[in-house]
Structures are given as structure tokens and as C-alpha cells.
Write a protein that holds these residues in place. Structure first.
Motif, PDB file in Angstrom:
ATOM      1  N   VAL A   1      50.928  38.830  13.641  1.00 45.08           N
ATOM      2  CA  VAL A   1      51.106  39.940  12.696  1.00 45.08           C
ATOM      3  C   VAL A   1      52.609  40.148  12.520  1.00 45.08           C
ATOM      4  N   ALA A   2      53.136  39.722  11.387  1.00 40.79           N
ATOM      5  CA  ALA A   2      54.591  39.694  11.195  1.00 40.79           C
ATOM      6  C   ALA A   2      55.139  40.893  10.437  1.00 40.79           C
ATOM      7  N   GLU A   3      54.274  41.811   9.967  1.00 38.46           N
ATOM      8  CA  GLU A   3      54.779  42.937   9.168  1.00 38.46           C
ATOM      9  C   GLU A   3      55.901  43.715   9.846  1.00 38.46           C
ATOM     10  N   PRO A   4      55.855  43.960  11.170  1.00 39.93           N
ATOM     11  CA  PRO A   4      56.986  44.676  11.773  1.00 39.93           C
ATOM     12  C   PRO A   4      58.316  43.954  11.597  1.00 39.93           C
ATOM     13  N   PHE A   5      58.286  42.629  11.638  1.00 43.47           N
ATOM     14  CA  PHE A   5      59.517  41.867  11.424  1.00 43.47           C
ATOM     15  C   PHE A   5      59.979  41.978   9.985  1.00 43.47           C
ATOM     16  N   LEU A   6      59.050  41.898   9.032  1.00 42.01           N
ATOM     17  CA  LEU A   6      59.415  42.025   7.631  1.00 42.01           C
ATOM     18  C   LEU A   6      60.051  43.387   7.364  1.00 42.01           C
ATOM     19  N   ALA A   7      59.467  44.433   7.956  1.00 42.91           N
ATOM     20  CA  ALA A   7      60.025  45.775   7.796  1.00 42.91           C
ATOM     21  C   ALA A   7      61.387  45.887   8.493  1.00 42.91           C
TER      22      ALA A   7
ATOM     23  N   GLY B   1      59.771  40.425  23.758  1.00 44.30           N
ATOM     24  CA  GLY B   1      58.660  41.358  23.675  1.00 44.30           C
ATOM     25  C   GLY B   1      57.709  41.069  22.537  1.00 44.30           C
ATOM     26  N   LYS B   2      56.773  41.985  22.354  1.00 52.65           N
ATOM     27  CA  LYS B   2      55.834  41.894  21.237  1.00 52.65           C
ATOM     28  C   LYS B   2      56.528  42.362  19.963  1.00 52.65           C
ATOM     29  N   VAL B   3      56.031  41.902  18.829  1.00 47.60           N
ATOM     30  CA  VAL B   3      56.731  42.148  17.577  1.00 47.60           C
ATOM     31  C   VAL B   3      56.723  43.623  17.194  1.00 47.60           C
ATOM     32  N   TRP B   4      55.712  44.399  17.592  1.00 44.43           N
ATOM     33  CA  TRP B   4      55.734  45.834  17.267  1.00 44.43           C
ATOM     34  C   TRP B   4      56.532  46.636  18.294  1.00 44.43           C
ATOM     35  N   GLU B   5      56.896  45.994  19.412  1.00 45.56           N
ATOM     36  CA  GLU B   5      57.789  46.639  20.376  1.00 45.56           C
ATOM     37  C   GLU B   5      59.246  46.329  20.034  1.00 45.56           C
TER      38      GLU B   5
ATOM     39  N   PRO C   1      60.734  44.333  16.845  1.00 47.15           N
ATOM     40  CA  PRO C   1      60.417  43.574  15.627  1.00 47.15           C
ATOM     41  C   PRO C   1      61.285  42.350  15.384  1.00 47.15           C
ATOM     42  N   ALA C   2      62.500  42.321  15.949  1.00 50.71           N
ATOM     43  CA  ALA C   2      63.372  41.164  15.736  1.00 50.71           C
ATOM     44  C   ALA C   2      62.773  39.878  16.300  1.00 50.71           C
ATOM     45  N   THR C   3      61.790  39.988  17.199  1.00 47.00           N
ATOM     46  CA  THR C   3      61.153  38.783  17.739  1.00 47.00           C
ATOM     47  C   THR C   3      60.449  37.976  16.654  1.00 47.00           C
ATOM     48  N   GLY C   4      60.176  38.598  15.520  1.00 46.46           N
ATOM     49  CA  GLY C   4      59.494  37.889  14.440  1.00 46.46           C
ATOM     50  C   GLY C   4      60.235  36.658  13.974  1.00 46.46           C
ATOM     51  N   PHE C   5      61.574  36.637  14.123  1.00 39.92           N
ATOM     52  CA  PHE C   5      62.323  35.446  13.709  1.00 39.92           C
ATOM     53  C   PHE C   5      61.915  34.241  14.540  1.00 39.92           C
TER      54      PHE C   5
ATOM     55  N   PRO D   1      58.121  52.533  -9.424  1.00 38.67           N
ATOM     56  CA  PRO D   1      57.815  51.131  -9.135  1.00 38.67           C
ATOM     57  C   PRO D   1      57.591  50.851  -7.653  1.00 38.67           C
ATOM     58  N   MET D   2      57.611  51.896  -6.816  1.00 40.03           N
ATOM     59  CA  MET D   2      57.371  51.697  -5.392  1.00 40.03           C
ATOM     60  C   MET D   2      56.442  52.792  -4.870  1.00 40.03           C
ATOM     61  N   PRO D   3      55.163  52.772  -5.314  1.00 40.66           N
ATOM     62  CA  PRO D   3      54.227  53.810  -4.870  1.00 40.66           C
ATOM     63  C   PRO D   3      53.839  53.687  -3.399  1.00 40.66           C
ATOM     64  N   PHE D   4      54.191  52.575  -2.779  1.00 44.35           N
ATOM     65  CA  PHE D   4      53.976  52.410  -1.334  1.00 44.35           C
ATOM     66  C   PHE D   4      55.034  51.457  -0.816  1.00 44.35           C
ATOM     67  N   GLN D   5      55.242  51.477   0.499  1.00 50.89           N
ATOM     68  CA  GLN D   5      56.162  50.542   1.138  1.00 50.89           C
ATOM     69  C   GLN D   5      55.427  49.824   2.261  1.00 50.89           C
ATOM     70  N   ARG D   6      55.847  48.592   2.517  1.00 52.74           N
ATOM     71  CA  ARG D   6      55.138  47.806   3.515  1.00 52.74           C
ATOM     72  C   ARG D   6      55.221  48.472   4.887  1.00 52.74           C
ATOM     73  N   PRO D   7      54.168  48.369   5.687  1.00 50.86           N
ATOM     74  CA  PRO D   7      54.157  49.040   6.990  1.00 50.86           C
ATOM     75  C   PRO D   7      55.077  48.347   7.986  1.00 50.86           C
ATOM     76  N   GLY D   8      55.586  49.139   8.925  1.00 52.66           N
ATOM     77  CA  GLY D   8      56.449  48.608   9.978  1.00 52.66           C
ATOM     78  C   GLY D   8      55.838  48.813  11.347  1.00 52.66           C
ATOM     79  N   ALA D   9      56.666  48.671  12.370  1.00 56.53           N
ATOM     80  CA  ALA D   9      56.183  48.737  13.749  1.00 56.53           C
ATOM     81  C   ALA D   9      55.539  50.084  14.072  1.00 56.53           C
ATOM     82  N   GLU D  10      56.141  51.177  13.595  1.00 54.80           N
ATOM     83  CA  GLU D  10      55.607  52.499  13.934  1.00 54.80           C
ATOM     84  C   GLU D  10      54.209  52.698  13.380  1.00 54.80           C
ATOM     85  N   GLU D  11      53.957  52.196  12.185  1.00 52.87           N
ATOM     86  CA  GLU D  11      52.634  52.350  11.587  1.00 52.87           C
ATOM     87  C   GLU D  11      51.604  51.445  12.255  1.00 52.87           C
ATOM     88  N   LEU D  12      52.010  50.235  12.624  1.00 54.77           N
ATOM     89  CA  LEU D  12      51.051  49.243  13.105  1.00 54.77           C
ATOM     90  C   LEU D  12      50.758  49.341  14.600  1.00 54.77           C
ATOM     91  N   LYS D  13      51.725  49.765  15.387  1.00 55.85           N
ATOM     92  CA  LYS D  13      51.551  49.741  16.845  1.00 55.85           C
ATOM     93  C   LYS D  13      50.309  50.489  17.319  1.00 55.85           C
TER      94      LYS D  13
END
Length: 661
Positions: A178-184, A208-212, A214-218, A481-493
Motif C-alpha cells: 500500500v503505497a499511498e502514504p509514500f505518494l502523500a 519501518g512500515k510505510v504508514w509509520e 512514509p519515506a520507506t515507499g521509495f 478542481p480538487m474536491p478530494f485529496q489522496r489519503p496519507g499515512a494518518e488516514e490509512l494507519k
């Protein structure tokens, strides 16, 4: 239809831009273009009809009060950056003089306006923005606009697209990652203007885990591929392509297979999965054990996808262990024996003294991001120079070698020194480029495939990226043009994180059901459809699922599939023609309730409506010839509103719209 097709084929293949709609047919009065407006001038029926239904989602029709806080472009540093831009110009112009060439003249305000919005904000300006700039008499209005845009959410969104292409950002690089935390995280690094060296160092060393973290996503992007990881990392950040040396000495460059393995030895200890000794992992992989337990509880052992994704995602955790790397069994050179243990070493220079006692992975990151590593500076300077000028100092931009000489080494070196002096502030580096006379000059028609070096009398004419076209169409169609934003670590954890030391099946089942209803991809994508029109989610490209499906407008216009570095395409194709001629995103702006429809119909006079259409679509006022052609189109249609729709449609299908001048 055939005549339109033939005309547009010519339009997108030839980069020369005309400042008039000229022969662009304005001869096709197609009443379906503004279907809801076509009845506006018909005689009123006896009974007052119900107002036409607005089919655009409410979420995109209301301008947001606040999207995000963005690190501002510092006004205090403006003067020193203007001086740096002047020095840059002198270096560029000195080279031109040496070659008997001259810089291009300053570009007109309306062309600059559209260029700077597309280059910094990733979209064309709105009608109000265009009018405000062109009506202003402020002598500093160009610099003011540059700094305003660099301080905006638009800059964050557009720059994210730039890095998403380079870093190959995908929501699921593998099914269970699940890479969304890295994208955010990437977007947040842009938003906060994190120093470039610090940002890269974090990505190369995160644990660590990507939601802990997020830079680990690279590092997870190349999970299970430690040697391609080194190849991709060095190419992205150092502009050095050593991938061929993974299997044999590089046939066209200096790098040997032995050197490749020396460098790879620095990251050989990187692990991307949980391992024995980690919490909850004693004898058996806890993720495997939990899924085996789940099979006992679900009908016929069919474990739901959300349950499996949640549990498997927790098995990915980046860490570093002590490890050695050996040469391959078929190593064929005389300097070492096959399967020999390799001692880590960098490609050039030395590991910084402060990192001598650090772990190998931290040594690699310290060397790569060091202020003394000239190639680290050169690469980001070259990448950003190409972004704004259309061509790099070195081409290809990420393949620095003798066969690809730099066309102006003093200018590239100067920008690198300014980057280091600023503390690796990318926004200040961009400001120097954008403040320069070189950037603000008339663009040249240059083709990289000509084989002739380009010495930058001005930027080059370029076709918009897929994301620029999409985001510009949205600018014409919607207020938000931005009614939502992609979720990050705080939303997904809360929906993903589990503790394997105490997790029970009942707990896992309950959490997976919450995940299934929220951020499990199929459910999340369905939720986005409430912001859609005819199946197209009306949101900026930076927030949309990545990559998009192959038949989406973005992919048709060349958006990368995010499998290769800088994989976007700008070649003209038949699907692009059809998408612009009759695609859903083209029609959305001609719906009642769209931004351009509301803006045009709010104006009383025909002349001012024509002005508004040209300003909205092309960011300029119409010429006398344009006015004459527009008047002819209005005279041949029985309904003026249909005529206005045809004019808008025609302007969208010009070279002037699709190219950045």
C-alpha cells in the motif's frame, strides 16, 4: 467528421503556433455542443418550464475556501535571486555571443501569462486571473505572479505530477504494498519545500512500515529487486546509467561490473519484509499464520481480498541488517573470481567523514546527497532546467557521459552552486530560472531529434503534458478542481496497522471490514465516483488513482504507466484527436453550470463574451481577425449560444491551446 479529423491531425503534428484561429473551421455549427443551452432563445412555452438540470457534481461547482498550507516563496530573498537570474542570463548570453547567436526578445505579457501558469501551476489561468494580470500596470507583476504561483496548491499538484513520473509513483507497486502514504509524503515534501538533500536522504535511509515512516515507499518501489534499486536510484539522483554494468562492463561508458557490485554492496543489507526477531515473528511468518487461520473461518476457505491485503501489507517493513554481497557465479573478468565477496565502494569521490562510522546504507545516502557530490547538484539542475526550458543542458537528462556533453557548463555549475548556497532549496532554484530573461523570452521551435545543440536563446515550444491538458480542461469546467485529496499515512494507519504480537482473528476480521468499506482500492475508487461526470472523476491529475486505466484521457495523452523512469509520452495519436473532438472531458465544460458557461452567460454584450471566451481558453484577447471569424460563426447559427459553444470547441482544437509557447 472527416474534415475535422484531417485538420486536427495537422494541428498536433506541427509545433508552430499561430496567434489566430485562422482556418480552424468555425464552420461546424453542431447544436449538440451546448445541448442544454440550445433552447435558451426559443419562444417561451405557455407554462414556465422547470430549470434545466445541472449534471455536474455539486462538489466541483463550489470554489474551496482553503486547500492546503504551502511554504511561501520568500519575499526577503527576492532581490538576491533576481541578481542570480541576471548572472545566469549573462552566462547564457555569453555562450550565444561566442557562437554568433542572439537571445530572443522578451515575450509578450499574454504569452508569458499562459506559459507561467502551465509551467508552475500545471494549468491555464482562469478568466479572472488572466484579466487581472493583463490589466495590471505593476512593473513587477511578472515576478509577483511567479512567487504567487510557487506559493499555491497548484504548484504542489503540478510538481507532484513531475516527480510522480520520475519516481514511478503507483498506489500498488505490488498487489500487497500500500503505497499511498509514500505518494502523500512526496506531495508533502513539495508542499513544505523540504530541502532536497534532506528529502532524498530520508528516502534512502527510512525504516519501518510505510504508514509509520512514509519515506520507506521509495525502497519498497523496487521490493525484491536490490540491483535494479541501485540502478534506478543512481539514474534518478545522479544522472548516471550503470544498469548495463549489472551483467557486464558497460559497453558505452566507463563503468565496470565490479564497480556496480561495489556500489550495490552499500545497500545489500536493506530488507523490505518483516523478519525473524521482529515483534510477532518468532518461528512462523505471522502474516501467513493469520491468513491460514482465516481460511478456517471463511466459507470454503475463501479469505476476502481486503483481509488479505491488510494482513500482507503489514509484512512489509524496511530495515537494514549486516550483509555481504558476492559477485555473480558467471563473473567473467580477471580482476576477481566468481562469487567473491565485494567490499563496498562509491563510484567517485569519498564517503563524507561524518558518515564513516555509519551503516553502509547511511554511508551511501550521505555520499549521494553530499554538497561535495557535484553530480547530485548537476542532475537536479538539469532536470529542472529541462522542465522549464524544454531541453536540458545535457540530453538525455539522466545520462551524463562524454558522448552527451553539456552545452553550457558554466551556467549549470552556477545554478548548482546557488542550490547548495540556498541549503538545497528547490523553490529558490526554480525562482532563479523563472526570473531570468532567458526563461521570459520568446520560445524557439526546436526539435531535439535534429541532432543540433540548443544554446537557449529562449525556452522551446513544447506540447502540454497529459496532466497539463487534463488540469487545463478542468480549469475551464469546474470551480473546484480538487474536491478530494489522496489519503496519507494518518488516514490509512487506523485501517491497516496491526500488532502481530497480540492480533486475534476476530480483531483482524473487524478491522479488515472497516478497511473494505473505506480505503480498500475498489471501495475507495467507487467513493470517488460521486465527483464524476460521464464516468470521469473531475479532480486534478495529482489526486486521481495512479496510474489511470489505459483508456483514460490522461493515458491517451501520454501519462506514464509509472513502470519506467520519466516514462511519459508526448507523441500525437489518433485517440488524442478523438478525445479532444468528442470526449467526455471536452463536453463537460459545455454543460450548464460549468465555469466557462456561467462566466460567458453572465456577460451581456457579444463583444465581451467573445473576449471572455478567448481569455478563458487561450489567455489572450482576440485579434481583429479572430473577431471577424467569431462574428461569422455567430451569424451562421440561429442560436447564439450554440455559436459560442462552437467557438469554444474550435479554440480547444488549436495548436495554440495544446502547446506551451
Amino acid at each position: 467528421m472527416h474534415s475535422r479529423f484531417s485538420m486536427f491531425s495537422t494541428v498536433i503534428r506541427r509545433p508552430v503556433i499561430r496567434r489566430s484561429i485562422s482556418l480552424l473551421v468555425l464552420v461546424f455549427a453542431v447544436s449538440s455542443l451546448w445541448p442544454v443551452l440550445a433552447t435558451a432563445q426559443k419562444p417561451k412555452p405557455k407554462k414556465k418550464p422547470a430549470p434545466p438540470k445541472i449534471r455536474l457534481p455539486e462538489s466541483v461547482r463550489t470554489r474551496p475556501s482553503h486547500l492546503m498550507d504551502v511554504a511561501p516563496a520568500s519575499r526577503e530573498r527576492r532581490t538576491e535571486l533576481e541578481l542570480a537570474a541576471a548572472e545566469l542570463d549573462s552566462l547564457i548570453e555569453g555562450k550565444l555571443t561566442e557562437l554568433g547567436q542572439s537571445p530572443n526578445p522578451y515575450v509578450e505579457d499574454d504569452v508569458f501569462l499562459r506559459r507561467i501558469y502551465l509551467d508552475v501551476a500545471g494549468r491555464i489561468p482562469t478568466l479572472a486571473e488572466a484579466q487581472a494580470f493583463l490589466d495590471s500596470n505593476d512593473p513587477d507583476k511578472r515576478i509577483e505572479l511567479i512567487d504567487t504561483l510557487l506559493s499555491s496548491p497548484d504548484y504542489v499538484s503540478h510538481t507532484y505530477n513531475f516527480w510522480a513520473d520520475t519516481l514511478r509513483l503507483r498506489e500498488r507497486p505490488q498487489p500487497n504494498i500500500v503505497a499511498e502514504p509514500f505518494l502523500a509524503y512526496v506531495k508533502d515534501a513539495i508542499r513544505t519545500n523540504k530541502p532536497y538533500d534532506e528529502w532524498v536522504y530520508e528516502m534512502l535511509t527510512a525504516d519501518g512500515k510505510v504508514w509509520e515512516n512514509p519515506a520507506t515507499g521509495f525502497q519498497l518501489r523496487d521490493d525484491g529487486m536490490p540491483l535494479p534499486y541501485i540502478d534506478n536510484t543512481v539514474r534518478v539522483f545522479l544522472g548516471t546509467q550503470i544498469g548495463c554494468a549489472q551483467c557486464h562492463d558497460h559497453p558505452f561508458d566507463q563503468w565496470t561490473q565490479y564497480q556496480f557490485y561495489e556500489l550495490a554492496a552499500l545497500t545489500a543489507g536493506t530488507r523490505t519484509r518483516i523478519k525473524k526477531g521482529d515483534p510477532g515473528y518468532e518461528k512462523t511468518n505471522p502474516a501467513n499464520a493469520m491468513i491460514s487461520e482465516a481460511r478456517k473461518h471463511y466459507d470454503k476457505g475463501r479469505v476476502p481480498g481486503a483481509f488479505q491485503r491488510m494482513i500482507r501489507a503489514n509484512s512489509y517493513s524496511v530495515s537494514e541488517v549486516k550483509a555481504t554481497l558476492r559477485l555473480p557465479h558467471d563473473y567473467a573478468y580477471a580482476d576477481a573470481k566468481p562469487k567473491s565477496v565485494i567490499e563496498p565502494a562509491v563510484l567517485w569521490g569519498e564517503i563524507p567523514s561524518q558518515a564513516k562510522n555509519a551503516s553502509p546504507r547511511h554511508q551511501f545516502a550521505a555520499w549521494l546527497t553530499s554538497p561535495d557530490n557535484q553530480q547530485f547538484q548537476n542532475m537536479i539542475v538539469n532536470r529542472l532546467w529541462q522542465r522549464f526550458m524544454g531541453v536540458g543542458f545535457v540530453e538525455p537528462i539522466d545520462d551524463f557521459r562524454d558522448e552527451h556533453p553539456c552545452v553550457n557548463e558554466p551556467a549549470m555549475e552556477f545554478l548548482g552552486k546557488e542550490l547548495v548556497r540556498s541549503g538545497f532549496d528547490l523553490k529558490d532554484l526554480i525562482r532563479i530560472i523563472l526570473y531570468s530573461r532567458t526563461y521570459q523570452s520568446v520560445a524557439s521551435d526546436y526539435d531535439l531529434t535534429s541532432g543540433e545543440p540548443y544554446y537557449f536563446p529562449g525556452p522551446t515550444i513544447r506540447r502540454m503534458t497529459a496532466e497539463q491538458v487534463w488540469d487545463s480542461m478542468l480549469t475551464l469546467a469546474v470551480r473546484n478542481p480538487m474536491p478530494f485529496q489522496r489519503p496519507g499515512a494518518e488516514e490509512l494507519k487506523p485501517y491497516l496497522d496491526v500488532d502481530f504480537t497480540s492480533l486475534t482473528f476476530e480483531q483482524a476480521k473487524a478491522q479488515s471490514e472497516r478497511f473494505a468499506k473505506t480505503y480498500f482500492l475498489s471501495a475507495y475508487n467507487r467513493e470517488l465516483n460521486k465527483h464524476a461526470y460521464q464516468g470521469n472523476i473531475l479532480c486534478r491529475a495529482s489526486e486521481l488513482p495512479a496510474p489511470q486505466r489505459a483508456d483514460h484521457f490522461l493515458r491517451q495523452f501520454g501519462q506514464s504507466d509509472r513502470e519506467t523512469i520519466d516514462g511519459a509520452e508526448k507523441e500525437a495519436t489518433v485517440p488524442q484527436i478523438l478525445a479532444m473532438f468528442n470526449g467526455p472531458i471536452t463536453h463537460v465544460m459545455l454543460e450548464r453550470g460549468s465555469a466557462i458557461v456561467d462566466d460567458v452567460l453572465a456577460i451581456d454584450s457579444t463583444r465581451d463574451r467573445i473576449d471572455a471566451i478567448f481569455m478563458s481558453v487561450l489567455a489572450r484577447r482576440p485579434s481583429s481577425k479572430d473577431r471577424l471569424l467569431a462574428a461569422k460563426e455567430l451569424s451562421r447559427t440561429p442560436n447564439d449560444n450554440v455559436g459560442y459553444g462552437n467557438i469554444i470547441w474550435a479554440l480547444l482544437n488549436t495548436r495554440e491551446f495544446l502547446f506551451v509557447q
